[in-house]
Design a protein around this motif. Structure first.
Motif, short mmCIF file in Angstrom:
data_model
loop_
_atom_site.label_atom_id
_atom_site.label_comp_id
_atom_site.label_asym_id
_atom_site.label_seq_id
_atom_site.Cartn_x
_atom_site.Cartn_y
_atom_site.Cartn_z
N PHE A 32 -72.10 -46.64 -23.03
CA PHE A 32 -71.39 -47.76 -22.39
C PHE A 32 -72.26 -48.38 -21.30
O PHE A 32 -73.35 -47.89 -21.01
N ASP A 33 -71.74 -49.44 -20.72
CA ASP A 33 -72.45 -50.12 -19.64
C ASP A 33 -71.47 -50.29 -18.48
O ASP A 33 -70.53 -51.07 -18.56
N ALA A 34 -71.70 -49.52 -17.45
CA ALA A 34 -70.75 -49.51 -16.32
C ALA A 34 -70.66 -50.87 -15.64
O ALA A 34 -69.69 -51.15 -14.94
N SER A 74 -67.22 -55.25 -17.47
CA SER A 74 -65.88 -55.16 -16.86
C SER A 74 -65.18 -53.81 -17.02
O SER A 74 -65.08 -53.04 -16.10
N ASP A 75 -64.70 -53.51 -18.21
CA ASP A 75 -63.83 -52.32 -18.30
C ASP A 75 -64.45 -51.22 -19.14
O ASP A 75 -63.76 -50.35 -19.65
N ALA A 82 -64.59 -45.93 -21.77
CA ALA A 82 -65.37 -44.73 -22.09
C ALA A 82 -64.58 -43.48 -21.68
O ALA A 82 -64.54 -42.48 -22.41
N GLU A 83 -63.96 -43.54 -20.53
CA GLU A 83 -63.19 -42.38 -20.07
C GLU A 83 -62.01 -42.11 -20.98
O GLU A 83 -61.70 -40.96 -21.30
#
Lengths: 398, 497
Positions: free
Chosen positions: B396-398, B401-402, B407-408
């Protein structure tokens, strides 16, 4: 005697016992009832009705069985798929005059009974993956799982192993099973005294040949073996076992014989003879039908012979070694304290358990090694966390 | 990220100066750290997304000092967080704002090497690899080999019950530790086990192992060592599907073979690592297995052939057998660098650590693909296939936006799936703060209460590492995991798997 038929019965019985504070003896199939201190209990909780294998997946190396399942039934089911319990649970019944093969799987884990293969493959406690049980509060709970690799929450499987039914009555156990080896070979070395035998076992265990088991039988014990190579030797016999696929078991056996030749004359046992000898060692058969008190000493392997030499200065005994010298079985003459004072005074690090003695002796002498203050207090608090009113096997380990 | 930890005790914070002074009485000199810039080094472990400055750090060097520190903290109701090297992937050493961080780094000596009894006694701050290194000249080694072994400490290994790629054959930490000296929260010193094999009384050593610093502080460790196998060889096998690779794993074990290591990677993981280390992995397969056999040469040669036969029956597409140590190391190089390799193809990734029954692998992989679509995030898999321990990596890419939130959620869904098919939340990384709020997917209230009562038997005031392992407050919607942002990992060069 109360004999539950299922988990719900166990739950109900223990909920009632907890409510009324009624102490119970927890029994699997009764092969080891005379191990531990005598207890004052109102009734026996007989778990033999909770029997049967409920899950066996050979490819997953896992089995689940109800706690009262006969060990013999489990061994047979595993043998049909060329698997086994690698910790080689000891059959203690005969030492107490009970029939052979009368143990339950729950009892095996409750007593953390491991045989000669413990050296390589770990103890019963290393094989229990999960369990279901009812604690002394009358609560049905579970711990662990059916997978080998699991660090989720506290590892209660460890603490339940070797708790002798004093923490909870197990209703179901899930454990790791392993492939049985294609071939087994045992190397015998003749004529070593205890000290020299300990050196030979250390050399074998420090070799790269993956020694599975190592035992030493002094002459008088060896003479009682049913294996003629051993009984006919007329001297001490040291035995070292290797396993594996046929070519490697044979290779390891050859290599070990070469390496151990410097200690003395060697011989090798195959198939049936090897299995017979290790069964005798595992079950301490040499002391079956013997009225003498029997001790089990767990020590650093090289301390075994040293402790024995100190003990036999004061006591006339007979003994043999398993676990490369780290497990000593010692029979001594009948006396009021079964030699407890001398034996426990002779060991440094490790512990001594009075495995067999008259009830009066077991009432007078701590059967399990007494613990120093802070550890004893912690042990008591752990017991209370499972069984605050002391309804499960009260005093058995005390 | 919101993570509910026990609320700081204002009374303790108000007494900070007094507490620091008392600790300085016990550990003189530089062993007590209270300056903010120096505390910064301790604000997180390898789960670096969570950070918290400790109230004070204390670095004792003797058991007596540890006993006095704990005695003082117990008497004064001050919380304590023990810490080894800080390589925990689950936040086990995350400090508390009102807590003393008790670092064991100065306990770095090997105390006794006993080849006749095959044991090493060491202080808890000795690294895992340090033990093997100390006995290597005599041909021995310590078997559990977590991939952070150059940094992680043996004391930390006990706290986490660490595994490694060889645990299928040689066991986890719990199967290789023989004894410890530890300090209870009261400051009392006890010894459990020693050089002998069986515990006396209740197996409290087994209970301590994997207890994540909640039950006591280990100050000395005795482990068993093994003779190094004389030979090790590996097979690198490519399969047309994850299912056929999974079947091969089952068939190897059904044939009675327990390899020293058995690792699986799926196609995205293969491509990521091959681009990175050029280990020569086949790129046209869906999955690879690395199977390592160790033992005497005659056994290894024999079993290699048997595994090769089984692989061919399981429709392997490619099969290579290592002919040299260099080649064997190369097979492993890709696997061992899987995490950094994945780090190159994504801004961030999150590593999961569930275990499943092996045979559920095809089902779990299929359902993970569905979850991947649902959460609109890519993932790849590295897998300790022998013991069913999955490490899915969620990409993912922190900064988008979400994505972190998704991912969590994806990660939590994966762990729930592991439990649903008969597995567990964590195979080797520990619960820590990361999976704490998922504990109720595995345990009901009664199960949890029994565990908590054991905690109480050791630490009735809950002063040792509170907030870890057990949910403290209401269930948190957020599920933390190992989140790695570039440049943010405390040990960026450490292999992870």
């Amino acid at each position: 005697m109360v004999a539950p038929r299922d988990n719900e019965d166990v739950h109900q019985i223990l909920a009632d016992a907890a409510a009324s504070g009624t102490p119970l003896e927890v029994v699997g199939r009764g092969s080891k009832r005379r191990l531990g201190r005598p207890m004052q209990t109102a009734a026996s909780l007989d778990l033999s009705g909770l029997a049967g294998i409920t899950l066996y997946e050979p490819e997953e190396l896992v089995m689940t069985a109800r706690a009262g399942t006969p060990l013999a039934e489990i061994d047979q089911a595993l043998a049909e798929r060329s698997q086994r319990l690698a910790f080689e649970p000891m059959d203690m019944g005969p030492l107490y005059g009970e029939p052979e093969n009368s143990a339950s799987i729950g009892g095996v884990f409750a007593a953390n009974l491991s045989g000669s293969g413990r050296l390589r493959h770990g103890a019963a406690r290393d094989h229990l993956l999960g369990f279901k049980a009812v604690n002394g509060r009358g609560e049905f709970f579970k711990s662990g799982s059916r997978v080998v690799k699991n660090v989720t929450g506290y590892d209660l499987s460890k603490v339940i192993c070797g708790s002798y039914g004093t923490l909870a009555a197990m209703t179901e156990v899930t454990f790791k099973v392993l492939p049985a080896p294609d071939k087994t070979r045992t190397v015998l070395i003749f004529g070593l005294d205890d000290m020299r035998a300990a050196e030979a076992m250390s050399a074998a265990l420090g070799s790269p040949h993956e020694v599975v088991a190592a035992a030493h039988l002094p002459a008088s014990i060896a003479a009682r073996s049913s294996v003629s190579y051993v009984s006919g030797a007329g001297r001490g016999v040291t035995a070292v076992r290797v396993e594996g696929p046929t070519p490697s078991a044979e290779h390891r056996c050859r290599a070990l014989r070469e390496e151990l030749a410097r200690f003395g004359e060697t011989e090798e046992l195959h198939g049936m003879n090897s299995a017979k000898l290790w069964r005798e060692v595992r079950d301490a058969r040499f002391f079956v039908g013997d009225p003498r008190p029997l001790w089990r000493l767990s020590l650093a392997p090289t301390d075994g012979p040293k402790a024995i030499s100190r003990i036999v200065r004061a006591l006339q005994g007979e003994w043999f070694y398993d676990w490369g010298g780290g497990l000593v079985w010692l029979a001594i003459p009948i006396s009021s304290d079964a030699g407890a004072h001398i034996i426990r005074g002779a060991i440094e690090g490790g512990h001594a358990t009075l495995v067999r003695a008259d009830a009066a002796v077991r009432a007078a002498v701590p059967v399990f090694q007494p613990q120093p203050g802070p550890l004893a207090a912690l042990t008591r608090r752990v017991k209370e966390s499972f069984d605050p009113k002391g309804v499960l096997n009260p005093g058995r380990m005390g | 990220m919101a993570l509910k930890m026990p609320a700081p005790d204002q009374d303790v914070l108000a007494r900070r100066r007094e507490i620091v002074a008392a600790l300085r009485e016990i550990v003189p000199g530089e062993g007590v750290i209270d300056a903010e810039d120096e505390l910064r080094a301790y604000e997180c472990d390898a789960l670096s997304v969570y950070r918290q400055l400790p109230m004070v750090v204390v670095l004792p060097s003797t058991t007596d000092q540890v006993a006095r520190i704990l005695g003082y903290c117990h008497e004064n109701r001050v919380r304590v967080v023990p810490r080894g090297a800080g390589t925990s992937l689950s936040g086990g050493a995350l400090p508390l704002a009102d807590g003393v961080l008790l670092g064991l780094g100065k306990f770095n000596k090997i105390l006794d090497i006993d080849y006749a009894n095959r044991t090493v006694m060491a202080q808890p701050g000795v690294t895992n690899l340090g033990i093997s290194t100390a006995v290597a000249s005599a041909g021995f080694y310590y078997a559990p080999d977590p991939s952070s072994q150059i940094a992680c400490t043996i004391g930390g290994n006990i706290a986490e019950n660490s595994g490694g790629v060889h645990s299928l054959k040689y066991g986890l930490t719990t199967n290789n530790v023989l004894g410890i000296e530890m300090v209870l929260v009261t400051g009392e010193i006890i010894r459990l086990g020693g050089k002998h094999l069986d515990s006396e009384g209740y197996d409290l050593l087994g209970l301590m192992t994997g207890s994540e610093g909640l039950l006591g502080v280990v100050t000395e460790v005795t482990v068993r060592i093994l003779k190094k196998p004389s030979t090790a060889r590996a097979l690198l096998i490519g399969f047309p599907s994850n299912e056929t690779a999974g079947d091969c794993v089952a068939a190897i074990i059904a044939a009675g073979i327990i390899p020293g290591g058995m690792e699986m990677m799926d196609k995205p993981a293969i491509h990521a690592t091959e681009d990175f280390v050029h280990a020569g992995y086949p790129l046209d397969v869906e999955a690879i297995l690395i199977v390592e056999l160790d033992g005497p040469k005659v056994e290894v040669d024999y079993l290699i052939e048997r595994v090769a036969e089984i692989a061919r029956r399981c429709q392997s597409m490619t099969l290579r057998i290592s002919e040299s140590e260099e080649e064997r190391a190369l097979f492993w190089a890709g696997r061992k660098s899987a995490f950094p390799a994945v780090g190159r193809i994504t801004p961030d990734y999150m590593c999961m650590d569930g275990t499943i029954p092996r045979k559920k692998l095809p089902e779990v992989l299929a359902r993970m693909r569905a979850l991947s679509e649902k959460h609109r995030l890519r993932f790849c898999n590295v897998f300790h296939a022998g013991d069913g321990n999955l490490h899915p990596l969620i990409l993912f890419d922190a900064n988008k936006s979400d994505e972190l939130e998704r991912a969590e959620k994806f990660g939590a869904d994966i762990l729930r799936l592991c439990v649903e098919v008969g597995g567990v939340l964590t195979g080797e990384h520990g619960v820590g703060i990361e999976k704490r709020d998922l504990m109720d997917t595995m345990f009901d209230e009664v199960d949890m209460a029994q565990q908590l009562r054991i905690k109480c038997a050791f630490d009735p005031e809950s002063l040792l590492n509170p907030g870890k392992v057990f949910p403290v407050l209401h269930r948190c919607a957020e599920m933390g995991r190992m989140v790695v942002s570039k440049g943010n990992l405390p040990f960026p060069d450490l292999p992870r798997f």
